[in-house]
Scaffold this motif. Structure first.
Motif, PDB file in Angstrom:
ATOM      1  N   ASP A   1      22.751  27.521  43.469  1.00 30.33           N
ATOM      2  CA  ASP A   1      23.150  28.798  42.867  1.00 30.33           C
ATOM      3  C   ASP A   1      22.210  29.925  43.283  1.00 30.33           C
ATOM      4  OD1 ASP A   1      25.205  27.490  41.608  1.00 30.33           O
ATOM      5  OD2 ASP A   1      24.173  27.312  39.683  1.00 30.33           O
ATOM      6  N   PHE A   2      20.918  29.636  43.336  1.00 34.63           N
ATOM      7  CA  PHE A   2      19.948  30.664  43.714  1.00 34.63           C
ATOM      8  C   PHE A   2      20.135  31.074  45.174  1.00 34.63           C
ATOM      9  CE2 PHE A   2      15.866  32.179  45.259  1.00 34.63           C
ATOM     10  CZ  PHE A   2      15.485  33.066  44.259  1.00 34.63           C
ATOM     11  N   ILE A   3      20.309  30.113  46.047  1.00 29.61           N
ATOM     12  CA  ILE A   3      20.468  30.417  47.473  1.00 29.61           C
ATOM     13  C   ILE A   3      21.788  31.128  47.732  1.00 29.61           C
ATOM     14  CG2 ILE A   3      20.676  29.363  49.770  1.00 29.61           C
ATOM     15  CD1 ILE A   3      18.687  27.265  48.865  1.00 29.61           C
ATOM     16  N   ASN A   4      22.751  30.947  46.852  1.00 33.19           N
ATOM     17  CA  ASN A   4      24.037  31.647  46.989  1.00 33.19           C
ATOM     18  C   ASN A   4      23.910  33.147  46.766  1.00 33.19           C
ATOM     19  OD1 ASN A   4      26.406  30.300  47.822  1.00 33.19           O
ATOM     20  ND2 ASN A   4      26.378  29.035  45.972  1.00 33.19           N
TER      21      ASN A   4
ATOM     22  N   PHE B   1      19.367  20.310  41.636  1.00 33.06           N
ATOM     23  CA  PHE B   1      19.931  20.642  42.949  1.00 33.06           C
ATOM     24  C   PHE B   1      20.964  21.765  42.833  1.00 33.06           C
ATOM     25  CE2 PHE B   1      18.134  16.589  44.238  1.00 33.06           C
ATOM     26  CZ  PHE B   1      17.747  16.842  45.541  1.00 33.06           C
ATOM     27  N   SER B   2      21.768  21.733  41.784  1.00 39.61           N
ATOM     28  CA  SER B   2      22.801  22.757  41.635  1.00 39.61           C
ATOM     29  C   SER B   2      22.178  24.126  41.355  1.00 39.61           C
ATOM     30  CB  SER B   2      23.798  22.372  40.538  1.00 39.61           C
ATOM     31  OG  SER B   2      23.176  22.348  39.273  1.00 39.61           O
ATOM     32  N   LYS B   3      21.029  24.160  40.650  1.00 38.89           N
ATOM     33  CA  LYS B   3      20.366  25.438  40.407  1.00 38.89           C
ATOM     34  C   LYS B   3      19.795  26.019  41.695  1.00 38.89           C
ATOM     35  CE  LYS B   3      21.591  24.842  36.334  1.00 38.89           C
ATOM     36  NZ  LYS B   3      22.930  25.380  36.006  1.00 38.89           N
ATOM     37  N   LEU B   4      19.286  25.157  42.572  1.00 30.30           N
ATOM     38  CA  LEU B   4      18.821  25.617  43.880  1.00 30.30           C
ATOM     39  C   LEU B   4      19.980  26.190  44.683  1.00 30.30           C
ATOM     40  CD1 LEU B   4      16.685  25.876  46.083  1.00 30.30           C
ATOM     41  CD2 LEU B   4      17.129  23.483  46.705  1.00 30.30           C
TER      42      LEU B   4
ATOM     43  N   THR C   1       9.149  25.095  42.606  1.00 27.44           N
ATOM     44  CA  THR C   1       8.900  25.520  43.974  1.00 27.44           C
ATOM     45  C   THR C   1       9.450  24.427  44.885  1.00 27.44           C
ATOM     46  OG1 THR C   1       6.902  26.724  43.354  1.00 27.44           O
ATOM     47  CG2 THR C   1       7.164  26.169  45.673  1.00 27.44           C
ATOM     48  N   VAL C   2      10.415  24.807  45.702  1.00 22.95           N
ATOM     49  CA  VAL C   2      11.118  23.844  46.556  1.00 22.95           C
ATOM     50  C   VAL C   2      10.756  24.135  48.010  1.00 22.95           C
ATOM     51  CG1 VAL C   2      13.345  22.833  47.133  1.00 22.95           C
ATOM     52  CG2 VAL C   2      13.006  23.873  44.883  1.00 22.95           C
ATOM     53  N   THR C   3      10.293  23.114  48.717  1.00 24.61           N
ATOM     54  CA  THR C   3       9.876  23.276  50.108  1.00 24.61           C
ATOM     55  C   THR C   3      10.626  22.284  50.996  1.00 24.61           C
ATOM     56  OG1 THR C   3       7.659  23.868  49.327  1.00 24.61           O
ATOM     57  CG2 THR C   3       7.905  23.373  51.669  1.00 24.61           C
ATOM     58  N   PHE C   4      11.217  22.804  52.071  1.00 21.06           N
ATOM     59  CA  PHE C   4      11.868  21.952  53.077  1.00 21.06           C
ATOM     60  C   PHE C   4      10.847  21.652  54.166  1.00 21.06           C
ATOM     61  CE2 PHE C   4      15.202  24.090  50.842  1.00 21.06           C
ATOM     62  CZ  PHE C   4      16.242  23.176  50.785  1.00 21.06           C
ATOM     63  N   GLN C   5      10.615  20.369  54.415  1.00 20.56           N
ATOM     64  CA  GLN C   5       9.546  19.989  55.329  1.00 20.56           C
ATOM     65  C   GLN C   5       9.935  18.751  56.134  1.00 20.56           C
ATOM     66  OE1 GLN C   5       6.548  19.448  52.281  1.00 20.56           O
ATOM     67  NE2 GLN C   5       6.940  17.259  52.097  1.00 20.56           N
ATOM     68  N   SER C   6       9.167  18.524  57.200  1.00 23.33           N
ATOM     69  CA  SER C   6       9.304  17.315  58.049  1.00 23.33           C
ATOM     70  C   SER C   6      10.695  17.171  58.638  1.00 23.33           C
ATOM     71  CB  SER C   6       8.932  16.052  57.242  1.00 23.33           C
ATOM     72  OG  SER C   6       7.621  16.142  56.728  1.00 23.33           O
TER      73      SER C   6
END
Length: 469
Positions: free
Chosen positions: A412-415, A407-410, A437-442
């Protein structure tokens, strides 16, 4: 690869925390540590207000010097006074890395414990702001799907996937997951829930109404729970020290200074910007250019047996074998190494050495045996303007989960300076050889039952149960 941390930096060396002063009038603590004058150091720290994060011309903090020179009493005193462990010198190593190289087991253990404590404190300092951010938006439910993959042939088929279910009510957050913290290419399955209490509780002394801004982990099959800060026991620390002492010291960062985002093109003859529907959201697809993985490995502290065993593990992975990934055993208890010879250098001589562009600084500990590698990384990101949650809120939610590395790496990337909108799907490096590959869904608005964010009365507190996480 135990102990690997991926960082996002703007250049190969991160000196953003450097603090410099005039040599003639400063570095008082550095000098006392270098000369191992423990009595004067005690008195100076007791009666003065000194910045223990101050770096000398070689980028070393006082703790760096104490560890590399084997001045154990100075090291213990500095750690007791909250000297920062995470700060890196000009060679790119923090004090924990230098303690592993030196090889004194007690000092490695003390540095590791202090680093973990300081990391938790850093997160806790941000929690009040996080609580306000969560309270400012509507309650919702969203799923976060994780698919892990590797550029190493045949490995991807063995890597896990998971769909995390995230519930937000007020400033409370609950995440249900079947994947225990995934790190160092090892993982465990389970039925876990993480509950973050950002809202005040009516009865702070009740077991089922803990104080606000606390975080708990629950095993829903075993019906046990623990406060997140109580998860690691002395046994866990000892096992981690054994792994650190028998593995490469790895520094891995992703250089992002030249990073750019470019719209992907679609079509054979007539090119146009690529768009793609992810769930109910229409997205613009970007490719990420300029990400470079800089990996450095030190092994001067390892025996021939260690090197052979680690080489066999790497060869096993490269051939697609899953056996090493599933091993749960840890190395036997490691003894302290014979100390390296003390450098023939006075304090004045140390300061007089001018770091050049190549050496960057003087190293005082065991002679470094270093292997370096660079690899360009590819990634895509799917952005939408229609997602109901702003990216700033997403970052706040990921801050809640910062103790869990993927979660922390995600976060850092989005930052990074991503394109406008919300990253509804993103490819993010989480380990030197692993991406996700991380997907936000539902996503949906939701009116959650408050009891979802409480610890059931039938659950029993047992921190030792979670010690292998």
């Amino acid at each position: 690869m135990p102990g690997v941390e991926l960082e996002y930096v703007e250049s190969d060396s991160d000196h953003s925390n450097d603090i410099f002063y005039d040599i003639d009038e400063n570095y008082i603590i550095h000098r006392l540590v270098f000369q191992n004058r423990i009595t004067e150091l005690i008195d100076t720290l007791k009666h003065g207000d000194y910045d223990l994060s101050e770096k000398d011309p070689h980028g070393n903090t006082p703790l760096h010097l104490a560890v590399m020179l084997g001045h154990h009493e100075c090291t213990k005193l500095l750690l007791a006074n909250e000297a920062p462990v995470a700060f890196k010198n000009h060679l790119g190593w923090n004090s924990l890395a230098e303690s592993i190289s030196y090889g004194d087991r007690e000092i490695i253990t003390l540095c590791l414990k202090k680093l973990k404590k300081q990391s938790r404190q850093k997160i806790e300092q941000k929690q009040p702001e996080l609580t306000r951010a969560l309270s400012s938006i509507e309650d919702f439910y969203v799923e976060i799907k994780w698919d892990f993959h590797s550029w190493i042939p045949l490995i991807s088929r063995f890597l896990p996937s998971d769909t995390c279910k995230l519930y937000k009510r007020g400033s409370d957050v609950r995440i249900d997951s079947t994947l225990m913290d995934f790190q160092e290419m090892r993982w465990q399955r389970g039925d876990l829930s993480f509950i973050f209490h950002g809202s005040p509780r009516d009865n702070a002394n009740s077991r089922n109404n803990p104080p606000k801004r606390d975080m708990y982990v629950l095993d829903n099959k075993k019906r046990k729970y623990s406060h997140i800060s109580a998860v690691e026991t002395d046994k866990d620390i000892d096992e981690e020290v054994d792994i650190l002492m028998s593995s490469d010291i790895v520094s891995a960062n992703i250089s992002t200074k030249p990073i750019t985002f470019e719209r992907l093109q679609d079509g054979w003859v007539y090119k146009q910007d690529k768009c793609e529907d992810i769930g109910e959201f229409s997205t613009s697809v970007f490719t990420v250019h300029g990400m470079v993985l800089n990996s450095r490995k030190r092994r001067e502290h390892l025996s021939k047996e260690d090197l052979q065993k680690n080489k066999a593990a790497i060869e096993s992975i490269s051939k697609g074998s899953v056996q090493w990934l599933q091993q749960e055993d840890t190395p036997g208890s490691r003894r302290s190494l014979i100390p390296p010879p003390r450098p023939d250098l006075t304090w004045e001589g140390y300061l007089a050495v001018s770091p050049d562009k190549n050496t960057k600084g003087v190293h005082l500990g065991r002679n470094i045996i270093l292997k370096q590698d660079k690899k360009s990384l590819k990634a895509n990101i799917w952005m939408t303007e229609d997602f109901p949650v702003k990216v700033e809120i997403l970052l706040s939610l990921l801050e809640v989960m910062a103790p869990f590395k993927h979660f922390s790496k995600l976060r850092d990337f989005i930052n990074l300076k991503i394109p406008p909108g919300f990253p509804v799907k993103v490819e993010v490096p989480v380990l030197p050889t692993i991406s996700a590959t991380v997907t936000f869904q539902s996503y949906r608005k939701a009116d959650h039952d408050p009891q979802m964010f409480e610890i059931p009365s039938s659950y029993r507190e047992d921190s030792s149960h979670f010690s292998n996480m």
